[in-house]
Design a protein around this motif. Structure first.
Motif, PDB file in Angstrom:
ATOM      1  N   VAL A 196      -4.034   0.652  13.045  1.00 13.40           N
ATOM      2  CA  VAL A 196      -4.483   0.148  11.745  1.00 13.40           C
ATOM      3  C   VAL A 196      -4.452  -1.364  11.637  1.00 13.40           C
ATOM      4  CG1 VAL A 196      -3.731   2.257  10.589  1.00 13.40           C
ATOM      5  CG2 VAL A 196      -2.179   0.284  10.687  1.00 13.40           C
ATOM      6  N   LEU A 197      -3.824  -2.048  12.587  1.00 13.93           N
ATOM      7  CA  LEU A 197      -3.527  -3.463  12.416  1.00 13.93           C
ATOM      8  C   LEU A 197      -4.770  -4.319  12.211  1.00 13.93           C
ATOM      9  CD1 LEU A 197      -0.714  -4.685  12.308  1.00 13.93           C
ATOM     10  CD2 LEU A 197      -1.024  -5.489  14.655  1.00 13.93           C
ATOM     11  N   GLY A 198      -5.896  -3.938  12.790  1.00 16.92           N
ATOM     12  CA  GLY A 198      -7.121  -4.705  12.611  1.00 16.92           C
ATOM     13  C   GLY A 198      -7.946  -4.291  11.422  1.00 16.92           C
ATOM     14  N   HIS A 199      -7.408  -3.375  10.590  1.00 20.60           N
ATOM     15  CA  HIS A 199      -8.197  -2.839   9.471  1.00 20.60           C
ATOM     16  C   HIS A 199      -7.385  -2.779   8.186  1.00 20.60           C
ATOM     17  CE1 HIS A 199     -11.670  -1.827  11.917  1.00 20.60           C
ATOM     18  NE2 HIS A 199     -10.834  -1.373  12.833  1.00 20.60           N
ATOM     19  N   VAL A 200      -6.631  -3.820   7.910  1.00 21.37           N
ATOM     20  CA  VAL A 200      -5.857  -3.882   6.666  1.00 21.37           C
ATOM     21  C   VAL A 200      -6.233  -5.118   5.852  1.00 21.37           C
ATOM     22  CG1 VAL A 200      -3.916  -2.501   7.492  1.00 21.37           C
ATOM     23  CG2 VAL A 200      -3.911  -4.976   7.875  1.00 21.37           C
ATOM     24  N   SER A 201      -7.459  -5.581   6.013  1.00 25.11           N
ATOM     25  CA  SER A 201      -7.894  -6.779   5.297  1.00 25.11           C
ATOM     26  C   SER A 201      -8.059  -6.504   3.808  1.00 25.11           C
ATOM     27  CB  SER A 201      -9.216  -7.287   5.864  1.00 25.11           C
ATOM     28  OG  SER A 201     -10.278  -6.412   5.500  1.00 25.11           O
ATOM     29  N   THR A 202      -8.119  -7.570   3.047  1.00 21.36           N
ATOM     30  CA  THR A 202      -8.305  -7.446   1.595  1.00 21.36           C
ATOM     31  C   THR A 202      -9.678  -6.893   1.255  1.00 21.36           C
ATOM     32  OG1 THR A 202      -6.736  -9.217   1.173  1.00 21.36           O
ATOM     33  CG2 THR A 202      -8.314  -8.753  -0.562  1.00 21.36           C
ATOM     34  N   VAL A 203     -10.703  -7.279   2.006  1.00 18.49           N
ATOM     35  CA  VAL A 203     -12.035  -6.730   1.754  1.00 18.49           C
ATOM     36  C   VAL A 203     -12.027  -5.210   1.923  1.00 18.49           C
ATOM     37  CG1 VAL A 203     -14.368  -6.562   2.723  1.00 18.49           C
ATOM     38  CG2 VAL A 203     -13.395  -8.794   2.196  1.00 18.49           C
ATOM     39  N   GLU A 204     -11.382  -4.724   2.977  1.00 18.01           N
ATOM     40  CA  GLU A 204     -11.328  -3.276   3.188  1.00 18.01           C
ATOM     41  C   GLU A 204     -10.530  -2.586   2.084  1.00 18.01           C
ATOM     42  OE1 GLU A 204     -11.435  -2.868   8.005  1.00 18.01           O
ATOM     43  OE2 GLU A 204      -9.950  -4.212   7.109  1.00 18.01           O
ATOM     44  N   ALA A 205      -9.442  -3.200   1.648  1.00 21.22           N
ATOM     45  CA  ALA A 205      -8.666  -2.624   0.551  1.00 21.22           C
ATOM     46  C   ALA A 205      -9.467  -2.599  -0.741  1.00 21.22           C
ATOM     47  CB  ALA A 205      -7.376  -3.414   0.353  1.00 21.22           C
ATOM     48  N   ALA A 206     -10.290  -3.622  -0.981  1.00 18.79           N
ATOM     49  CA  ALA A 206     -11.139  -3.643  -2.174  1.00 18.79           C
ATOM     50  C   ALA A 206     -12.191  -2.547  -2.108  1.00 18.79           C
ATOM     51  CB  ALA A 206     -11.797  -5.013  -2.316  1.00 18.79           C
ATOM     52  N   ARG A 207     -12.707  -2.289  -0.934  1.00 17.92           N
ATOM     53  CA  ARG A 207     -13.686  -1.206  -0.787  1.00 17.92           C
ATOM     54  C   ARG A 207     -13.019   0.150  -1.032  1.00 17.92           C
ATOM     55  NH1 ARG A 207     -18.134  -2.283   3.853  1.00 17.92           N
ATOM     56  NH2 ARG A 207     -19.158  -0.733   2.514  1.00 17.92           N
ATOM     57  N   ASP A 208     -11.768   0.276  -0.611  1.00 21.72           N
ATOM     58  CA  ASP A 208     -11.021   1.505  -0.914  1.00 21.72           C
ATOM     59  C   ASP A 208     -10.870   1.695  -2.427  1.00 21.72           C
ATOM     60  OD1 ASP A 208     -10.688   1.807   1.833  1.00 21.72           O
ATOM     61  OD2 ASP A 208      -8.644   1.000   1.839  1.00 21.72           O
ATOM     62  N   MET A 209     -10.670   0.593  -3.148  1.00 20.12           N
ATOM     63  CA  MET A 209     -10.553   0.680  -4.611  1.00 20.12           C
ATOM     64  C   MET A 209     -11.818   1.251  -5.228  1.00 20.12           C
ATOM     65  SD  MET A 209      -8.670  -2.946  -5.439  1.00 20.12           S
ATOM     66  CE  MET A 209      -9.170  -2.896  -7.164  1.00 20.12           C
ATOM     67  N   ASP A 210     -12.963   0.933  -4.641  1.00 15.90           N
ATOM     68  CA  ASP A 210     -14.199   1.476  -5.198  1.00 15.90           C
ATOM     69  C   ASP A 210     -14.333   2.961  -4.904  1.00 15.90           C
ATOM     70  OD1 ASP A 210     -16.510   0.679  -6.784  1.00 15.90           O
ATOM     71  OD2 ASP A 210     -17.703   1.290  -5.044  1.00 15.90           O
ATOM     72  N   LEU A 211     -13.861   3.397  -3.750  1.00 15.52           N
ATOM     73  CA  LEU A 211     -13.821   4.837  -3.491  1.00 15.52           C
ATOM     74  C   LEU A 211     -12.955   5.538  -4.528  1.00 15.52           C
ATOM     75  CD1 LEU A 211     -13.324   5.117   0.395  1.00 15.52           C
ATOM     76  CD2 LEU A 211     -15.466   5.106  -0.887  1.00 15.52           C
ATOM     77  N   LEU A 212     -11.808   4.942  -4.846  1.00 16.31           N
ATOM     78  CA  LEU A 212     -10.926   5.549  -5.835  1.00 16.31           C
ATOM     79  C   LEU A 212     -11.579   5.558  -7.211  1.00 16.31           C
ATOM     80  CD1 LEU A 212      -8.221   6.757  -6.658  1.00 16.31           C
ATOM     81  CD2 LEU A 212      -7.307   4.426  -6.845  1.00 16.31           C
ATOM     82  N   ARG A 213     -12.228   4.477  -7.568  1.00 17.90           N
ATOM     83  CA  ARG A 213     -12.937   4.445  -8.864  1.00 17.90           C
ATOM     84  C   ARG A 213     -13.893   5.621  -8.980  1.00 17.90           C
ATOM     85  NH1 ARG A 213     -17.741   3.984  -9.992  1.00 17.90           N
ATOM     86  NH2 ARG A 213     -18.240   3.397  -7.844  1.00 17.90           N
ATOM     87  N   ALA A 214     -14.677   5.850  -7.913  1.00 12.97           N
ATOM     88  CA  ALA A 214     -15.648   6.945  -7.944  1.00 12.97           C
ATOM     89  C   ALA A 214     -14.937   8.298  -8.014  1.00 12.97           C
ATOM     90  CB  ALA A 214     -16.544   6.873  -6.708  1.00 12.97           C
ATOM     91  N   ALA A 215     -13.861   8.462  -7.233  1.00 12.25           N
ATOM     92  CA  ALA A 215     -13.144   9.739  -7.224  1.00 12.25           C
ATOM     93  C   ALA A 215     -12.495  10.032  -8.570  1.00 12.25           C
ATOM     94  CB  ALA A 215     -12.094   9.734  -6.120  1.00 12.25           C
ATOM     95  N   LEU A 216     -12.151   8.980  -9.318  1.00 11.85           N
ATOM     96  CA  LEU A 216     -11.559   9.153 -10.641  1.00 11.85           C
ATOM     97  C   LEU A 216     -12.611   9.447 -11.709  1.00 11.85           C
ATOM     98  CD1 LEU A 216      -8.997   6.190 -10.528  1.00 11.85           C
ATOM     99  CD2 LEU A 216      -8.416   8.627 -10.505  1.00 11.85           C
TER     100      LEU A 216
END
Length: 514
Positions: A196-216
């Motif tokens: 996971v070390l190369g995939h914990v950037s803030t941009v990726e975390a922000a994209r995860d937030m949008d997945l959560l928004r949709a799932a909610l």
């Protein structure tokens, strides 16, 4: 968080968890490769992630919280390859469901602070009742953090050794030991968390937030982010301006700054906080910093650090208080003025040869519990920071060149904080980001909050972010401590509550609170 803490320590713990941390070796960073706004239409490869349904269940321990797991691609450039992440989510339902507005995502910052821990220990009881009544409060531990495939680097005993490492080297041998500690830390992260070390950037975390928004089921994002959480929220707004609902960015970062500049600004911020603490202390009888001027108090503290550097202090247990731990202990109390009485007591004790009080404060910062176990905050923090932005320094020579500027920013903390910024110079993953402004053109109104004497996110950072975001309003709190919302200011809480409940940002006459 550590167990068996006093209520004061718990309060400080919330502030520290929400801090923009630099003492693991890096300052807060800017984003991964600059990304333009994401198209409104969801790419077909991402549809399975956007169309997923959250399966809620009661969280372990009950207390009225629901938990679920969100699936996200490890690499957004290669979704659907089977390399997915499982991100933990928690929810506290609105207390007046009939008048529910939607979901309010929260993040305490760090990077590396557990959003779920923040929700369950603070937001669900500490946020003002009108907001808790009308929003489901929702937290997701970002990728690499706490419950979401956490980054790990060292075992607990190794981490004890790491936190004791002298961060004010006086000679080449001490410098070599510090560099060796940073290299060992980095190798441990690569060995234990390479996937996971190369995939914990803030941009990726922000994209995860949008997945959560949709799932909610929310059409737009409502969000309160503190400290580094403001950078996460601003990054989201820049990526998805059309999906911005009501965003509060409290204790803001300036994403245009280099890592070196950020570290130096934070150093100056802690000096400002120490000056406020010293002035308060000097007015009281029995102040451990004496009875003279702030300059004299500064010299007293520096002298104490030098004595501890030469002769670590007993703590009543197997560990001694070193200069590095004593420095972190003092800095921890700068996050919240409510900790100042405890710091005065701890300093008096340290002067008498008892370092337990300062060690307790340092353990709070490092999230070390009474059984000697560390949470993953200090591993996730550099993992995100070192990926988000090029390092402040690459060699000891770079640090030495900048020492005068750091010591000017803080005669007390400057040397330690300069050397602490060397860690990312040895990181095993190349940085993917660079400093740049976040505009979020076309976004709905956003509220940025800045505290005038905030030690970790200086007030000018809030002013800078508010000037960058095209739809931002700056709310100023003239006070001490890190962040402002739900920390005792009725003026701040009223302004933010009104915005969250109605969408109206503070009017010009109500944009400054004391």
């Amino acid at each position: 968080m550590a167990t068996s803490r006093s209520s004061t320590l718990t309060t400080i713990g919330v502030a520290v968890a929400g801090a923009a941390l630099l003492f693991s070796g890096c300052s807060v960073g800017a984003s991964a490769p600059r990304a333009e706004a994401v198209p409104t239409a969801v790419p077909s490869a991402l549809k399975p992630y956007y169309e997923q349904t959250l399966t809620w269940h009661k969280c372990p321990g009950g207390a009225g919280f629901d938990c679920a797991t969100l699936k996200a691609p490890l690499d957004y450039a290669r979704p659907g390859t089977g390399q997915d992440l499982k991100l933990e989510v928690s929810r506290k339902k609105a207390t007046r469901s009939a008048r529910r507005i939607g979901s309010l995502q929260v993040n305490p910052g760090g990077p590396g602070g557990s959003a779920i821990g923040y929700l369950q220990s603070f937001a669900a009881i500490g946020y003002p009742a009108p907001v808790r009544a009308r929003y489901d409060l929702v937290a997701m531990d970002p990728r690499g953090v706490a419950g979401s495939e956490p980054v790990t680097c060292l075992n607990n005993r190794q981490m004890d050794t790491f936190t004791r490492t002298d961060q004010t080297p006086d000679d080449p041998a001490e410098t070599r030991r510090l560099v060796a500690a940073y290299k060992k830390f980095a190798r441990g992260c690569a060995a234990r968390s390479g996937r996971v070390l190369g995939h914990v950037s803030t941009v990726e975390a922000a994209r995860d937030m949008d997945l959560l928004r949709a799932a909610l089921g929310d059409r737009k994002l409502a969000y309160v982010g503190a400290s580094y959480g403001t950078f996460l929220g601003a990054t989201y707004a820049d990526l998805y301006p059309a999906r911005v609902g009501r965003l509060v960015l409290d204790g803001a970062l300036d994403p245009t700054l280099t890592s070196r500049r950020m570290n130096r600004d934070q150093t100056a911020g802690f000096e400002t906080a120490f000056t406020a603490f010293a002035r308060d202390c000097l007015r009281r009888s029995g102040c451990p910093l004496g009875t003279g001027t702030v300059g004299y108090a500064r010299k007293r503290l520096s002298a104490l650090f030098r004595r501890i550097d030469s002769h670590p202090v007993r703590t009543g247990g197997s560990r001694t208080l070193t200069e590095s731990l004593a420095t972190i202990g003092v800095i921890t109390a700068m996050y919240d003025e409510g900790a100042w009485p405890q710091l005065r007591t701890a300093l008096r004790a340290a002067q008498r040869g008892d370092g337990k009080g300062l060690l307790d404060l340092a353990d709070l910062y490092y999230e070390r519990d009474t059984d000697g176990r560390y949470a993953n905050l200090m591993y996730a923090n550099p993992a995100v920071n070192c990926l988000d932005l090029p390092p402040a320094f690459r060699t000891p020579a770079d640090v030495r060149t900048s020492l005068p500027a750091f010591e000017k920013a803080s005669p007390v903390f400057g040397r330690s904080l300069a050397w602490s910024a060397l860690n990312c110079g040895y990181w095993p993953v190349r940085p993917t980001g660079h400093p740049h402004a976040l505009r979020a053109k076309g976004a709905a109104p956003i509220v940025v909050v800045g505290t005038t004497r905030d030690p970790a996110t200086p007030y000018r950072w809030a002013r800078a972010l508010a000037s960058q975001l095209t739809s931002a309003t700056l709310l100023t709190y003239d006070g001490d401590g890190h962040t402002a919302y739900s920390r005792g200011s009725r003026c701040v809480d009223t302004a933010i509550n009104t915005y969250l409940l109605t969408g109206r940002p503070p009017a010009p006459a109500h944009r400054r609170c004391t």
